[in-house]
Motif scaffolding. Structure first.
Motif, PDB file in Angstrom:
ATOM      1  N   VAL A   1       0.868  -1.174   0.000  1.00 11.04           N
ATOM      2  CA  VAL A   1       0.000   0.000   0.000  1.00 11.04           C
ATOM      3  C   VAL A   1       0.907   1.227   0.000  1.00 11.04           C
ATOM      4  CG1 VAL A   1      -1.772   1.288   1.261  1.00 11.04           C
ATOM      5  CG2 VAL A   1      -1.793  -1.230   1.297  1.00 11.04           C
TER       6      VAL A   1
ATOM      7  N   GLN B   1       1.452   5.698  -0.098  1.00 10.53           N
ATOM      8  CA  GLN B   1       0.888   6.987   0.306  1.00 10.53           C
ATOM      9  C   GLN B   1       1.781   8.091  -0.231  1.00 10.53           C
ATOM     10  OE1 GLN B   1       0.532   7.679   4.579  1.00 10.53           O
ATOM     11  NE2 GLN B   1      -1.348   8.819   4.211  1.00 10.53           N
TER      12      GLN B   1
ATOM     13  N   LYS C   1      -0.950  12.911   0.816  1.00 14.79           N
ATOM     14  CA  LYS C   1      -2.138  12.313   0.212  1.00 14.79           C
ATOM     15  C   LYS C   1      -2.638  11.107   0.992  1.00 14.79           C
ATOM     16  CE  LYS C   1      -1.892  15.188  -3.245  1.00 14.79           C
ATOM     17  NZ  LYS C   1      -2.884  16.299  -3.381  1.00 14.79           N
TER      18      LYS C   1
ATOM     19  N   GLU D   1      -3.284   4.303  -0.931  1.00  9.68           N
ATOM     20  CA  GLU D   1      -3.649   3.642  -2.190  1.00  9.68           C
ATOM     21  C   GLU D   1      -3.098   2.222  -2.172  1.00  9.68           C
ATOM     22  OE1 GLU D   1      -3.544   4.519  -6.960  1.00  9.68           O
ATOM     23  OE2 GLU D   1      -1.671   4.856  -5.860  1.00  9.68           O
ATOM     24  N   TRP D   2      -3.968   1.251  -2.293  1.00 13.96           N
ATOM     25  CA  TRP D   2      -3.528  -0.131  -2.421  1.00 13.96           C
ATOM     26  C   TRP D   2      -2.825  -0.318  -3.765  1.00 13.96           C
ATOM     27  CZ3 TRP D   2      -5.445  -3.637  -6.101  1.00 13.96           C
ATOM     28  CH2 TRP D   2      -4.999  -4.960  -5.956  1.00 13.96           C
TER      29      TRP D   2
ATOM     30  N   VAL E   1      -3.274  -2.595  -8.862  1.00 10.18           N
ATOM     31  CA  VAL E   1      -4.055  -1.422  -9.229  1.00 10.18           C
ATOM     32  C   VAL E   1      -3.699  -1.078 -10.672  1.00 10.18           C
ATOM     33  CG1 VAL E   1      -2.350   0.282  -8.449  1.00 10.18           C
ATOM     34  CG2 VAL E   1      -4.794   0.855  -8.441  1.00 10.18           C
TER      35      VAL E   1
ATOM     36  N   SER F   1      -2.924   1.517 -12.298  1.00 10.99           N
ATOM     37  CA  SER F   1      -1.847   2.479 -12.584  1.00 10.99           C
ATOM     38  C   SER F   1      -0.452   1.853 -12.561  1.00 10.99           C
ATOM     39  CB  SER F   1      -1.899   3.649 -11.604  1.00 10.99           C
ATOM     40  OG  SER F   1      -1.778   3.179 -10.277  1.00 10.99           O
TER      41      SER F   1
ATOM     42  N   SER G   1     -11.020   9.303  -5.050  1.00  4.76           N
ATOM     43  CA  SER G   1     -11.080   7.998  -4.420  1.00  4.76           C
ATOM     44  C   SER G   1     -12.390   7.296  -4.749  1.00  4.76           C
ATOM     45  CB  SER G   1     -10.940   8.157  -2.912  1.00  4.76           C
ATOM     46  OG  SER G   1      -9.723   8.786  -2.587  1.00  4.76           O
TER      47      SER G   1
ATOM     48  N   TYR H   1      -9.278   6.407   7.614  1.00  6.33           N
ATOM     49  CA  TYR H   1      -9.561   5.913   6.277  1.00  6.33           C
ATOM     50  C   TYR H   1     -10.508   4.715   6.337  1.00  6.33           C
ATOM     51  CZ  TYR H   1      -5.416   8.571   4.844  1.00  6.33           C
ATOM     52  OH  TYR H   1      -4.499   9.581   4.605  1.00  6.33           O
TER      53      TYR H   1
ATOM     54  N   VAL I   1     -10.060  -0.835  -2.199  1.00  5.35           N
ATOM     55  CA  VAL I   1     -10.254   0.596  -2.412  1.00  5.35           C
ATOM     56  C   VAL I   1     -10.330   1.302  -1.065  1.00  5.35           C
ATOM     57  CG1 VAL I   1     -11.299   0.427  -4.697  1.00  5.35           C
ATOM     58  CG2 VAL I   1     -12.752   0.220  -2.658  1.00  5.35           C
TER      59      VAL I   1
ATOM     60  N   GLY J   1     -10.774   8.719   0.709  1.00  9.28           N
ATOM     61  CA  GLY J   1      -9.736   9.732   0.623  1.00  9.28           C
ATOM     62  C   GLY J   1      -9.144  10.144   1.965  1.00  9.28           C
TER      63      GLY J   1
END
Lengths: 121, 110
Positions: A37, A39, A43, A46-47, A61, A63, B2, B88, B100, B103
Motif C-alpha cells: 500500500v 501513500q 495524500k 492507495e492499495w 491497481v 496504474s 477515491s 480511512y 479501495v 480519501g
C-alpha cells in the motif's frame, strides 16, 4: 510479535527501477496473503498490489499494471515489489501489510513502518 | 478521486461524539465488509475497525463502526486529544478486483 520491516526505498530517476523488500517475522508467513500500500506525500492511502499465500494469484491497481511485479520468497519470509519504468507520480511511502482474507472480508491487520520512494531527476 | 467517499475533515471538542461517513457502491461496500484505519501523525496506519464493526484487541470501545447498504460510518465517543488523526475507510472491490480506500478524514480535536 508480528513485525514487517520494509527496505529498498530511495531516490531514483524517472524511467528507472527499484526493488522493495519486506522482511516478515513473528507469524507463519506462508499462509497469509500480503499487500503493498502506498501513500504519496500529503495524500491518502492507495492499495498497490497483493499476492496469495503461495504466490499463485496476484492483483494490481491499474496504474502500476505492466510496470510493477509483486513476489514473495517463503524460505526467506520476505515480500518484494519490483518497480520498473518509474514515474514522478509513483513517489510515495510504500507500506507492506499482512492481509486477512475470507468471504466478503479483506483487511490489513498489520503494517510495516514504510519506505520512501522518490522519483525525480 | 477515491472510489470511496469520505468528508475531508471533521472536528469535535473533548468528550463529544463525532461520526465519519464513508460512501461506496454495490461492488465494494454493498457486497463486502468495511474496515477503518487510523493514522496518527507521522506514523503508519493501524487497523481500527474490521468487518464493519469489530475492534481489534487494544482498541477502546469508544470507537465503533456500522454499515448500511453502500455506506458505512465510524463513530468516536468521548473524544480525546489523542484521537486527532487521519481516518480511512476501505473495502474489497469486486469490479477491479482490489482494495479501495476512502480519501481520508482529518479529525481535529478542538
Amino acid at each position: 510479535e508480528v513485525q514487517l520491516v520494509e527496505s529498498g526505498g530511495g531516490l531514483v530517476q524517472p524511467g528507472g527501477s527499484l526493488r522493495l523488500s519486506c522482511a516478515a517475522s513473528g507469524f507463519t508467513f506462508s499462509i497469509y496473503w500480503m499487500s503493498w500500500v502506498r501513500q504519496a506525500p500529503g495524500k491518502g492511502l492507495e492499495w498497490v498490489a497483493n499476492i496469495k499465500h503461495d504466490g499463485s494469484d496476484k492483483y494490481y491497481v491499474d496504474s502500476v499494471k505492466g510496470r510493477f511485479t509483486i513476489s514473495r520468497d517463503i524460505a526467506k519470509n520476505s515480500l518484494y515489489l519490483q518497480m520498473n519504468s518509474l514515474r514522478a507520480e509513483d513517489t510515495a511511502v510504500y507500506y507492506c501489510a499482512r492481509d486477512i482474507q475470507g468471504d466478503y472480508i479483506y483487511y490489513f491487520d498489520y503494517w510495516g513502518q514504510g519506505t520512501l520512494v522518490t522519483v525525480s531527476s | 478521486q477515491s472510489v470511496l467517499t469520505q468528508p475531508p475533515s471533521a472536528s469535535g471538542t473533548p468528550g463529544q461524539r463525532v461520526t465519519i461517513s464513508c460512501s461506496g457502491s454495490s461492488s465494494n461496500i454493498g457486497t463486502n465488509t468495511v474496515n477503518w484505519y487510523q493514522q496518527l501523525p507521522g506514523t503508519a496506519p493501524k487497523l481500527l475497525i474490521y468487518t464493519n464493526n469489530q475492534r481489534p484487541s487494544g482498541v477502546p470501545d469508544r470507537f465503533s463502526g456500522s454499515k448500511s447498504g453502500t455506506s458505512a460510518s465510524l463513530a468516536i465517543s468521548g473524544l480525546q486529544s489523542e484521537d486527532e488523526a487521519d481516518y480511512y475507510c476501505a473495502a474489497w472491490d469486486d469490479s477491479l478486483p482490489g482494495v479501495v480506500f476512502g480519501g481520508g478524514t482529518k479529525l481535529t480535536v478542538l
